[in-house]
Scaffold this motif. Structure first.
Motif, short mmCIF file in Angstrom:
data_model
loop_
_atom_site.label_atom_id
_atom_site.label_comp_id
_atom_site.label_asym_id
_atom_site.label_seq_id
_atom_site.Cartn_x
_atom_site.Cartn_y
_atom_site.Cartn_z
N SER A 81 0.63 -1.28 -0.11
CA SER A 81 0.13 -0.28 -0.10
C SER A 81 0.73 1.13 -0.02
O SER A 81 0.42 2.67 -0.46
CB SER A 81 -1.22 -0.01 1.15
OG SER A 81 -0.61 0.25 2.24
N LEU A 117 1.89 1.89 -3.58
CA LEU A 117 1.16 2.15 -4.93
C LEU A 117 0.40 3.72 -4.08
O LEU A 117 0.51 4.74 -5.43
CB LEU A 117 -0.62 1.25 -4.19
CG LEU A 117 -0.30 0.01 -4.33
CD1 LEU A 117 -1.64 -1.01 -4.93
CD2 LEU A 117 -0.20 -0.33 -6.45
N VAL A 121 2.82 6.09 -6.11
CA VAL A 121 3.20 5.72 -7.43
C VAL A 121 1.89 7.05 -7.52
O VAL A 121 1.83 7.37 -8.50
CB VAL A 121 2.14 4.48 -7.99
CG1 VAL A 121 2.14 4.69 -9.44
CG2 VAL A 121 3.82 3.44 -7.78
N CYS A 122 0.57 6.70 -6.73
CA CYS A 122 -0.54 6.92 -7.39
C CYS A 122 -0.09 8.63 -6.92
O CYS A 122 -0.62 9.61 -7.78
CB CYS A 122 -1.64 7.16 -5.75
SG CYS A 122 -2.59 5.83 -6.15
N MET A 130 -5.90 5.36 -2.15
CA MET A 130 -4.58 5.13 -1.74
C MET A 130 -4.52 5.43 -0.10
O MET A 130 -3.45 4.66 0.97
CB MET A 130 -3.63 5.02 -2.60
CG MET A 130 -3.82 4.21 -3.64
SD MET A 130 -4.21 2.23 -2.88
CE MET A 130 -2.81 2.13 -2.11
N HIS A 148 -3.58 2.88 2.73
CA HIS A 148 -2.62 2.53 3.89
C HIS A 148 -2.12 3.46 5.53
O HIS A 148 -2.09 2.57 5.87
CB HIS A 148 -1.10 3.41 2.77
CG HIS A 148 0.06 4.39 3.49
ND1 HIS A 148 0.42 2.39 4.32
CD2 HIS A 148 0.61 4.69 4.39
CE1 HIS A 148 1.66 3.72 4.80
NE2 HIS A 148 1.95 4.62 4.75
#
Length: 114
Positions: free
Chosen positions: A22, A25, A28-29, A44, A48
């Motif tokens: 998480s 990600l 990345v987001c 996210m 997270h």
């Protein structure tokens, strides 16, 4: 190691990898939010955040039950705030559990064989 301690470490191990995924990600987001029109950061971030809170609660329980030194406890906490650190924590916790199982078997075989 008693059953409650083993269970506590197992629960921490189970949440370590999803927490690490998480976090990655979310990173990345964050990049995609700044470079494209895609914005999944709120979703996210929430995912997270929940996993991180669960990790911290389980980390506190594991620290108390396993009677880790301050250094060991700090290491496992530091791994939770590093990208990918949860994967390292999971591997270390798995090795610790396997070593304890092997030691327990050796103690049991020694007691039975004596």
């Amino acid at each position: 190691m008693d059953l409650k301690t083993a269970s506590s470490l197992h629960r921490l191990r189970l949440v370590s990898a999803p927490e690490a995924v998480s976090f990655l990600l979310l990173l990345v987001c964050s990049v995609l939010k700044r470079t494209t029109d895609f914005n999944a950061v709120p979703v996210m971030g929430a995912v997270h955040g929940v996993l991180f809170v669960i990790y911290v609660i389980l980390w506190l329980d594991a620290w108390r039950r396993a009677t880790w030194s301050l250094g060991t406890a700090a290491l496992y906490f530091a791994l939770s705030v590093l990208p990918g650190g949860g994967f390292v924590a999971e591997r270390r916790l798995r090795r610790e559990a396997e070593a304890e199982v092997a030691a327990s078997r050796a103690r049991h075989e020694g007691a039975v064989g004596a």
